[in-house]
Design an enzyme around this catalytic site. Structure first.
Site, PDB file in Angstrom:
ATOM      1  N   TRP A 267      -2.704  -2.931  -1.797  1.00  0.00           N
ATOM      2  CA  TRP A 267      -2.123  -4.454  -1.582  1.00  0.00           C
ATOM      3  C   TRP A 267      -3.219  -4.933  -0.489  1.00  0.00           C
ATOM      4  CZ3 TRP A 267      -0.194  -8.180   1.362  1.00  0.00           C
ATOM      5  CH2 TRP A 267       0.326  -9.070   0.831  1.00  0.00           C
TER       6      TRP A 267
ATOM      7  N   LYS B  12      13.897 -15.162  -9.086  1.00  0.00           N
ATOM      8  CA  LYS B  12      13.219 -13.997 -10.041  1.00  0.00           C
ATOM      9  C   LYS B  12      12.412 -14.513 -10.897  1.00  0.00           C
ATOM     10  CE  LYS B  12      14.440 -11.020  -8.929  1.00  0.00           C
ATOM     11  NZ  LYS B  12      15.025 -10.866  -7.651  1.00  0.00           N
TER      12      LYS B  12
ATOM     13  N   GLU C 120      18.485 -17.189  -5.845  1.00  0.00           N
ATOM     14  CA  GLU C 120      18.028 -15.676  -6.354  1.00  0.00           C
ATOM     15  C   GLU C 120      17.530 -15.936  -7.793  1.00  0.00           C
ATOM     16  OE1 GLU C 120      17.225 -13.142  -5.395  1.00  0.00           O
ATOM     17  OE2 GLU C 120      17.462 -11.702  -7.039  1.00  0.00           O
TER      18      GLU C 120
ATOM     19  N   HIS D 133      19.028 -36.991  -3.743  1.00  0.00           N
ATOM     20  CA  HIS D 133      18.165 -37.393  -2.613  1.00  0.00           C
ATOM     21  C   HIS D 133      16.609 -37.240  -2.505  1.00  0.00           C
ATOM     22  CE1 HIS D 133      22.034 -38.407  -0.557  1.00  0.00           C
ATOM     23  NE2 HIS D 133      22.583 -37.150  -0.976  1.00  0.00           N
TER      24      HIS D 133
ATOM     25  N   LYS E 199       6.604  -4.556  -3.491  1.00  0.00           N
ATOM     26  CA  LYS E 199       7.917  -4.397  -3.282  1.00  0.00           C
ATOM     27  C   LYS E 199       8.185  -4.414  -1.787  1.00  0.00           C
ATOM     28  CE  LYS E 199      11.889  -2.315  -5.462  1.00  0.00           C
ATOM     29  NZ  LYS E 199      12.217  -3.922  -5.801  1.00  0.00           N
TER      30      LYS E 199
ATOM     31  N   ASN F  20      -1.895   2.526   5.301  1.00  0.00           N
ATOM     32  CA  ASN F  20      -0.839   1.557   4.895  1.00  0.00           C
ATOM     33  C   ASN F  20      -0.528   0.724   6.129  1.00  0.00           C
ATOM     34  OD1 ASN F  20       1.028  -0.012   3.683  1.00  0.00           O
ATOM     35  ND2 ASN F  20       2.617   1.614   4.115  1.00  0.00           N
ATOM     36  N   GLY F  21      -0.729  -0.551   6.468  1.00  0.00           N
ATOM     37  CA  GLY F  21      -0.337  -1.124   7.273  1.00  0.00           C
ATOM     38  C   GLY F  21      -1.422  -2.275   7.916  1.00  0.00           C
TER      39      GLY F  21
ATOM     40  N   CYS G 200       0.902  -1.197   0.143  1.00  0.00           N
ATOM     41  CA  CYS G 200      -0.057  -0.013   0.055  1.00  0.00           C
ATOM     42  C   CYS G 200       0.857   1.329  -0.009  1.00  0.00           C
ATOM     43  CB  CYS G 200      -0.931   0.125   1.349  1.00  0.00           C
ATOM     44  SG  CYS G 200      -2.091  -1.307   1.330  1.00  0.00           S
TER      45      CYS G 200
ATOM     46  N   ARG H  70       4.140  -0.374  -4.478  1.00  0.00           N
ATOM     47  CA  ARG H  70       3.842  -0.821  -3.308  1.00  0.00           C
ATOM     48  C   ARG H  70       2.468  -2.071  -3.345  1.00  0.00           C
ATOM     49  NH1 ARG H  70       6.678   1.732   0.463  1.00  0.00           N
ATOM     50  NH2 ARG H  70       5.357   1.234   1.852  1.00  0.00           N
TER      51      ARG H  70
ATOM     52  N   GLU I  10       8.931 -15.101  -9.560  1.00  0.00           N
ATOM     53  CA  GLU I  10       8.260 -13.817  -9.183  1.00  0.00           C
ATOM     54  C   GLU I  10       7.612 -13.149 -10.477  1.00  0.00           C
ATOM     55  OE1 GLU I  10      10.678 -10.858  -5.938  1.00  0.00           O
ATOM     56  OE2 GLU I  10      11.630 -11.613  -7.649  1.00  0.00           O
TER      57      GLU I  10
END
Ligand code: G6P
Length: 608
Positions: free
Chosen positions: A75, A485, A481, A504, A603, A101-102, A2, A27, A488
């Site tokens: 968000w 990527k 990483e 294994h 993000k 936001n939160g 947000c 955001r 995502e």
């Protein structure tokens, strides 16, 4: 997680708020809204989906009139992303509007209390509860009302509030979520991030947790939780507007991949002088450095993977044991840290809720906290004992690229610095290593130049529904990483596996045509990795190999090959991740995915 904006001035607020929201869209982007007020009436428009829907609905803000307003890009946490749950929220009497936001943790209890008093709720959000709480407490004194409501709510949040009776001001508050105030000429602003402010002003005030502020066109007054005014310093933002724009690239992500040589140079060069690594900003004393028995690196997402990559070099050069842990796990496992622990916290945004909580946990146990952060003035940078900034500039794409490589570079520099200070390497060795680190920007540029065929490879392999990344030692850290990527932004399922571990169990998933991306840049274990490649090939896998320039052996095993330039073997990671970033980018592009704003992600994750 947000984004919020606020404006008080002489101009029409709505177009300014919409422009600000566009820069904060990273955001959260499932719905958005703005509210402006004029002549004691609050006008509000909300729209599901990206901010362009809100722009269309308001004709780029032209339909809304008023010089004071707040805006929000969401968000979703409480309730589905739709017009009703989108912010702003109005109180029942339409006296108050709020953006948040939160999360307000005690909203259910407050909702019950307000329901008993006759309040009606239209949305499923925690935020609508708080806007009605403001109305319930309202006694004509806006500051007192805000204070009373803040004292009653629990959680981690940033808010901006308007009241129809006070058409010339907004109130803002923060506790655990970012909020920055921008000082203009005859106009003032607030936003979740400086990127929304830099086109208007570079003079900002960072407010702290538990503080709130009253903003008019000509004044900004910051108060502590008791309502006493506090003097806050005015900081200058060094980022410019261009840094937050796409500059001719199709996507921020591609622009940021291409910016990496410059970002690395800006991060590395000021710290290497006369063949030595210096951190002028560090407060850690020689005595403290010698007292370090253990290093713990904690972070989330790619920042965690940067920590995993840096760990190899830190251990090798300093011979101090290094643990890495996900921040969301660390905070709940009663970790064994004390005053002999150096806690390295890594965060691009400096606002990730789990990382902040892990940092607080470590501090409470006496550890010295050194953070590696990109955003100046962010919560983590302000709460840690020491901070080393990555100078990557603003990173807008949700999937981090230059944030990650600059974090790795700082870990390299710090490893050399610490090893020399502790006498584990000689001054001469340290100088040689420092010089090698200064070569990374140009080596990373070569990693970009060497791989013009990545778009074609992405086209070839884009249909794989599920694939593997394998590697050993630091290559394994890069696998994690690279896999993240791809997940995502392209939504392809992939797993990162230590090459030796595949047999294994997981090798059961290797079948005809399955793509395995094999990283074999750590040459001491090249042959061992090749044995694992043979194993998967024998079971029908197709292999895309990643190896160092000049390595011929890889061609005998892999179906396709990506090469990266030779660096000091300790410092492979920045060049090695580049082709994987580009591969993920081009696969996502070929599959028509929303690259800069992938579905379900944000993000900056400011909730737990
Ligand atoms: C989110 C982002 C990731 C990022 C992580 C940590 O999940 O989508 O790309 O790596 O947060 O963010 P930070 O700002 O703490 O580095």
């Amino acid at each position: 997680m947000c984004g919020i904006v606020g404006y008080v001035g002489q101009q029409e607020a709505a177009p300014i708020l919409l422009e600000g929201l566009k820069t904060l869209e990273y955001r959260g982007y499932d719905s958005a809204g703005v509210a402006v007020q004029r002549n004691g009436v609050i006008h509000m428009v909300k729209a599901q989906g990206m901010i362009r829907n809100l722009c269309e609905k308001t004709r780029d803000g032209a339909d809304l009139h008023g010089t004071v307003g707040v805006g929000h890009t969401r968000w979703a946490t409480h309730g589905a992303p739709n017009d009703t749950n989108a912010h702003p929220h109005l109180s029942n009497g339409e006296k108050f509007a709020i953006v948040q936001n939160g999360i307000f943790e005690n909203y259910l209890e407050l909702r019950e209390l307000l329901t008993e008093k006759g309040y009606v709720f239209h949305s499923e959000t925690d935020t609508e509860v708080v806007v009605n709480l403001l109305e319930l407490y309202y006694n004509g004194d806006l500051k007192e009302t805000v204070m009373k409501a803040l004292a009653r709510v629990q959680g981690s949040y940033a808010i901006a509030v308007m009241c129809a009776d006070f058409p010339d001001r907004i109130f803002v508050a923060r506790n655990g979520a970012p909020l920055i105030l921008g000082i203009g000429a005859g106009e003032n602003f607030c936003a979740s991030d400086v990127t929304a402010l830099v086109s208007h002003t570079k003079n900002v005030i960072y407010i702290d947790d538990a503080e709130f502020a009253e903003i008019t066109a000509r004044t900004i007054t910051v108060y502590d939780s008791t309502g006493t005014p506090v003097q806050k310093p005015i900081a200058r933002v060094t980022w410019d507007v261009e840094a937050a724009e796409k500059g001719g690239y199709d996507h921020f992500m591609l622009k940021e991949i291409m910016e990496q040589p410059r970002a690395l140079k800006a991060t590395i060069d000021p710290r290497v002088k006369d063949g030595h690594v210096f951190f002028e900003e560090l407060k850690l004393t020689e005595e403290q450095l010698h007292g370090i028995h253990k290093i713990v690196i904690t972070a989330c997402g790619s920042a965690y993977y940067a920590g995993q990559a840096g760990r190899y070099v830190l251990e090798q050069l300093t011979r101090i044991p290094v643990e890495t842990d996900l921040a969301s796990e660390f905070r709940y496992r009663d970790p064994i840290v004390d005053e002999h622990t150096l806690m390295i916290i890594i965060s691009q945004s400096g606002e990730t809720a789990d990382t902040i909580a892990a940092m607080k946990e470590a501090k409470a146990k006496g550890a010295h906290v050194l953070s590696i952060v990109n955003v100046v003035g962010s919560t983590i940078s302000r709460l840690s004992d020491d901070v080393i900034y990555t100078w990557a500039g603003p990173e807008i794409a949700v999937a981090t690229t230059k944030g990650y490589t600059t974090q790795v570079a700082v870990l390299y520099l710090f490893a050399v610095y610490l090893a020399e200070k502790l006498g584990r390497i000689s001054g001469e060795e340290a100088g040689k290593l420092a010089d090698d680190i200064t070569l990374l920007p140009q080596q990373l540029q070569r990693a970009i130049d060497l791989n013009p065929k990545l778009e074609k490879l992405a086209e070839k392999y884009r249909d794989n529904p599920s694939l593997f990344f394998i590697g050993r030692n630091v290559d394994y850290a890069v696998c994690m990483e690279g896999s993240l990527k791809l997940k995502e932004i392209s939504y392809l399922h992939s797993e990162a596996y230590a090459a030796g571990e595949l047999k294994h169990g997981t090798i059961a998933l290797i079948d005809e045509g399955r793509l395995v991306i094999a990283l074999a840049c750590y040459e001491p274990l090249f042959d061992k990795t090749m044995s694992n490649v043979k194993e998967v090939k024998a079971r029908g896998a197709r292999v895309l190999g990643v190896a160092l320039e000049g390595n011929r052996a890889i061609y005998t095993e892999a179906d396709d090959v990506i090469v990266i330039p030779r660096t000091n073997p300790l410092f492979n990671v920045p060049a090695e991740i580049v082709p994987l970033q580009l591969f993920a980018y081009y696969v996502a592009k070929a599959n028509g995915c929303s690259i800069d704003k992938p579905k379900n992600l944000a993000k900056s994750v400011t909730v737990e």
